[in-house]
Design an enzyme around this catalytic site. Sequence first.
Site, PDB file in Angstrom:
ATOM      1  CB  SER A 139      -0.865   0.005   1.249  1.00 26.72           C
ATOM      2  OG  SER A 139      -0.038   0.208   2.379  1.00 26.72           O
ATOM      3  CE  LYS A 140      -0.916   7.187  -2.817  1.00 27.10           C
ATOM      4  NZ  LYS A 140      -1.535   8.474  -2.865  1.00 27.10           N
ATOM      5  NE  ARG A 141       0.008   0.995   6.429  1.00 27.59           N
ATOM      6  CZ  ARG A 141       0.349  -0.219   6.793  1.00 27.59           C
ATOM      7  NH1 ARG A 141       1.390  -0.405   7.580  1.00 27.59           N
ATOM      8  NH2 ARG A 141      -0.340  -1.268   6.380  1.00 27.59           N
ATOM      9  CG  HIS A 142       3.338  -1.561   2.951  1.00 29.45           C
ATOM     10  ND1 HIS A 142       2.117  -2.100   2.665  1.00 29.45           N
ATOM     11  CD2 HIS A 142       3.590  -1.864   4.228  1.00 29.45           C
ATOM     12  CE1 HIS A 142       1.657  -2.728   3.736  1.00 29.45           C
ATOM     13  NE2 HIS A 142       2.527  -2.582   4.693  1.00 29.45           N
ATOM     14  N   GLY A 143       5.144   1.939   0.504  1.00 27.11           N
ATOM     15  CA  GLY A 143       6.042   2.335  -0.572  1.00 27.11           C
ATOM     16  C   GLY A 143       5.459   2.097  -1.949  1.00 27.11           C
TER      17      GLY A 143
END
Length: 469
Positions: A240-244
């Site tokens: 996800s965005k949070r992960h990159g």
Amino acid sequence: MTVVTRFAPSPTGFLHIGGARTALYNWLYAKHTGGKFLLRIEDTDRERSTPEAVEAIFDGLNWLGLTADEEPTFQFARRDRHAEVALELIKAGKAYYCYCSPEELQEMREKARSEGQPMKYNGTWRDRDPSDAPQGVKPVVRLKAPQDGDAVISDQVQGDVRVANDQLDDYVILRGDGTPTYMLSVVVDDHDMGITHVIRGDDHLTNAFRQKALYDAMGWVVPTFAHIPLIHGPDGAKLSKRHGALGVEAYRDEMGFLPEAVNNYLLRLGWGHGDEEIISQEQAIEWFDVKDVGKGASRFDFAKLTNLNGVYLRQADDERLANDIAPRIAKQIGVDAIDAAQKEILIKGMSGLKERAKTLIELAESSVFYVTDGVTSFNEKAQSLIDGAPEGLFAELAKELDTLEIWTEENVDASVRNIAEKLDLKLGKVAQPLRAVLTGSNSSPGIFDVMIVLGKSQTLKRIRKFDAQ
Ligand code: GLU
């Protein structure tokens, strides 16, 4: 057979990191086999496709060096050709018009739902006489998919994957308004572009069975499929965005990674060559084979990418790095662009600077002190080193260093050591405050290196600011 691969992004957002890896694998496999790598922009979703996203894809691929061997194909522009194939299939009896009303389709959907099954078209119009067609209904075109036996795909990554044909239905290839569906466009384009190997995310594996039915109906050779596992976050959840799961431009602009480090990292996410961690592009081309890509999902790890980037920074050419960080430095010091003298000093200081940075952001931040006239800010530790410096140290340093006629690392080193001896101080007690006044920080490249890069007059100027202390 010449291998032809393709990367086929939909321009509905940025080029995300998973897409970049798909592009890389396609590119590498083409290079490895002496084949061709093509690019197709799948812009048939007119609502969601934007020219900015197309630009972002080109820009990201260029930055990574994954350029196509021919001009890109734009899928939407080929819609007439796609429709033509649907009509050809009708003529050949391999596809048919379906006049089902939205209500009838809804009924099929509900029936499937109540049985806990995915929606399957029930074949109402498969063998029905077209003269039964209701007036005023614009029909869709459905592929006459095989109903018996199994469809098998020998996937280069997933192995043999089998689906019973009765699980697949006669899906729509041309909508009522005459526009092709995604499934039709992909197959026609891959065929017309001469694609031999379809390497893409495994979220497309189920599509491959439907697509195979279409190739077979046209009597076209089915390309070799390779469905690569998706990238997951470090916690195992879908990236996800949070992960990159960001656009590659974020890796370049906001995080300051080098393209070769990103490529190396992405390459190793899901593929490996023994224990090799640092793999040059030449080696990657020599060693990469899509059949060696692992089946398991890989986990994205920022710390690993950052460390790898540090390795590539240290290997990178000094002038190139100076050019890379020049715009960031200009921004930090509030000018439009740095001048030639400032560039020169950055290049000179780069060998010491790049040893200590892992990203271009860190590199730029740690380089600013070289290009300003005097030090413009001191960090807390530097300030306390200055405050706690032995009395008269800076005056002594200024006096002694001023006598040096030849400003070499050897000479400044000897001078500083002399002073330490004269004042009966350990070298560190002299070097640390000296570092603080010269760089504004408590950590920097080697202090003698810094003095040489700054030059005699700038070094003395910075020391003299404190020589009354
Ligand atoms: N356009 C599709 C996507 O962006 C890829 C289709 C394909 O590779 O066949 O996911």
